[in-house]
Scaffold this active site. Structure first.
Site, PDB file in Angstrom:
ATOM      1  N   LYS A  51      44.594  41.681  47.370  1.00  0.00           N
ATOM      2  CA  LYS A  51      44.934  42.859  46.572  1.00  0.00           C
ATOM      3  C   LYS A  51      46.105  43.628  47.173  1.00  0.00           C
ATOM      4  O   LYS A  51      46.956  44.138  46.441  1.00  0.00           O
ATOM      5  CB  LYS A  51      43.706  43.761  46.431  1.00  0.00           C
ATOM      6  CG  LYS A  51      42.614  43.154  45.562  1.00  0.00           C
ATOM      7  CD  LYS A  51      41.439  44.106  45.393  1.00  0.00           C
ATOM      8  CE  LYS A  51      40.377  43.484  44.490  1.00  0.00           C
ATOM      9  NZ  LYS A  51      39.215  44.391  44.307  1.00  0.00           N
TER      10      LYS A  51
ATOM     11  N   LYS B  58      38.383  33.978  38.964  1.00  0.00           N
ATOM     12  CA  LYS B  58      37.146  34.610  38.542  1.00  0.00           C
ATOM     13  C   LYS B  58      37.387  35.513  37.337  1.00  0.00           C
ATOM     14  O   LYS B  58      38.421  36.170  37.230  1.00  0.00           O
ATOM     15  CB  LYS B  58      36.591  35.435  39.708  1.00  0.00           C
ATOM     16  CG  LYS B  58      35.274  36.124  39.423  1.00  0.00           C
ATOM     17  CD  LYS B  58      34.845  36.954  40.627  1.00  0.00           C
ATOM     18  CE  LYS B  58      33.582  37.745  40.330  1.00  0.00           C
ATOM     19  NZ  LYS B  58      33.194  38.606  41.473  1.00  0.00           N
TER      20      LYS B  58
ATOM     21  N   LYS C 283      37.415  42.328  35.521  1.00  0.00           N
ATOM     22  CA  LYS C 283      37.781  43.515  34.737  1.00  0.00           C
ATOM     23  C   LYS C 283      39.243  43.877  34.930  1.00  0.00           C
ATOM     24  O   LYS C 283      39.865  44.472  34.053  1.00  0.00           O
ATOM     25  CB  LYS C 283      36.925  44.710  35.175  1.00  0.00           C
ATOM     26  CG  LYS C 283      35.436  44.560  34.963  1.00  0.00           C
ATOM     27  CD  LYS C 283      34.721  45.776  35.536  1.00  0.00           C
ATOM     28  CE  LYS C 283      33.225  45.655  35.436  1.00  0.00           C
ATOM     29  NZ  LYS C 283      32.547  46.827  36.035  1.00  0.00           N
TER      30      LYS C 283
END
Length: 395
Positions: A181, A276, A279
């Site tokens: 990230k 994966k 959201k």
């Protein structure tokens, strides 16, 4: 310094926050030997959360007229960011339904984890309430499981700070998700909370002396950090030497074990079988949201990424999308892997996609119907996030 940290750990592990009458699970102080989360006394659904290590152990004949074996404890939660999607449901929430009948279960909404990235305050409040409604609509039974909001329990953050003082920075620097990230967002756009949130996750688990934690494959590293932290604290602040200095001795925290379901632990994206379902993915096409209308579900399945192979099969590393879609069909249809493999081996994508679409719509319909009922009831009664779940008898 060690004795000071120990004294705080003892307060957290030996004492209990008291609940204010105005909130379901807000903690105000420490007073007794077990942490308890109770509803407003006005209601009778009885949310429980007994968190002393002694409650997870078997009651001895000497202390009780009858020998009672207390259920093992499980703790889990989902972030209230974005829409709850099929990956959240099949990977976590669906498995909770069976677990609540076998274990002592604590399912909470991890709103503190949701603020590690930029967020909108009003949207987060609404998402917290909506996530609670979906928990209930999916089948979480508040008479069997404890349901609460993470930020209402101040001890989560207090224990996190104490654990941070015992966490080597090198342990956090090796976390894969932080590396990924931070590389995507850049150092200037990444807050310290993104680095330290695995310590908060450890606090979420260790605070309640959890025996097991349901985790997907991608969360195993964070649970391993939790286990290492528990062992480190037990070594540094437990044992005989600390008992002589006023501690209770022995293990302060239980070392939790992972509970990984055999299927559905990691549902992959509809646009990339190697990523994966998430959201945070920019394209809504990559996921099936639990509250997606029928036509949206049908369109997403129709457009989802497949391959050019002629037949359908599980476990072929060259066909990640095929394995993912077959696994989803297996889970929502309730069939065994062998039955699905036999049913689908002669099908092509054109005949399989309508089959998967129908199975998804049929499986999600009761959840969507119940969610709408709960949303409508809460809207009529004016329930907001600090009162959520208090009117369960109405739904």
């Amino acid at each position: 310094m060690g004795r000071a940290i120990l004294s705080h750990l003892l307060i957290l592990s030996n004492s209990a926050p008291l609940l204010s009458s105005s909130s379901i699970s807000k903690l105000n102080g420490f007073a007794s030997r077990s942490v308890q989360i109770r509803q407003n006394s006005k209601y009778s659904n009885g949310f429980r959360c007994y968190c002393d290590v002694s409650h997870s152990q078997q009651t001895s004949p000497e202390n009780s007229p009858t020998s009672v074996t207390v259920k093992k404890r499980i703790v889990s939660g989902v972030q209230p960011t974005g829409s709850i999607h099929l990956g959240n449901y099949l990977g976590a929430i669906k498995n909770w339904i069976a677990l609540q009948n076998t274990y002592e279960t604590l399912f909470f909404i991890v709103d503190l984890h949701a603020i590690t990235l930029p967020y909108d305050t009003k949207e987060l409040s609404k998402a917290t309430r909506d996530t609670a409604a979906i928990y209930l609509a999916c089948g979480i039974d508040a008479s069997k499981a404890s349901v609460f909001v993470q930020s209402h329990v101040h001890a989560h953050v207090e224990l996190m700070w104490l654990l941070s003082s015992a966490t080597p920075i090198g342990w956090l620097n090796r976390m894969i998700q932080f590396k990924e990230k931070s590389r995507k967002a850049g150092d200037e756009n990444v807050g310290v909370a993104l680095l330290t949130y695995p310590v908060l996750m450890a606090s979420d688990i260790l605070l309640y002396q959890s025996d097991f934690v349901p985790v997907g494959e991608d969360q195993k590293q964070h649970l391993e950090l939790t286990r290492e932290l528990a062992e480190r604290v037990n070594y540094l602040y437990g044992g005989r030497k600390w008992k002589k200095l006023g501690g209770r001795g022995g293990a302060i925290f239980k070392v939790p074990e992972p509970l990984i379901p055999p299927a559905g632990a990691r549902v992959m994206s509809l646009t990339d079988g190697l990523s994966k379902m998430s959201k945070s993915a920019p394209s809504d096409q990559s996921r099936i949201n639990l509250l997606d209308p029928k036509d949206v579900i049908a369109n997403k399945i129709k457009r989802c990424k497949t391959d050019s192979f002629s037949a359908l099969e599980f476990d072929n590393p060259e066909r990640p999308e095929c394995n993912n879609l077959l696994s989803v069909y297996q889970l929502v249809s309730g069939k065994t892997k062998e039955d699905v493999a036999k049913e689908c081996q002669g099908l092509n994508w054109g005949s399989f996609k309508p089959l998967l679409t129908d199975a998804l719509i049929e499986h999600l319909h009761p959840i969507q119907f119940q969610s709408n009922m709960i949303f409508s009831t809460w809207l009529l009664t004016g329930v907001h996030e600090n009162q959520l779940l208090s009117d369960l008898q109405l739904v």
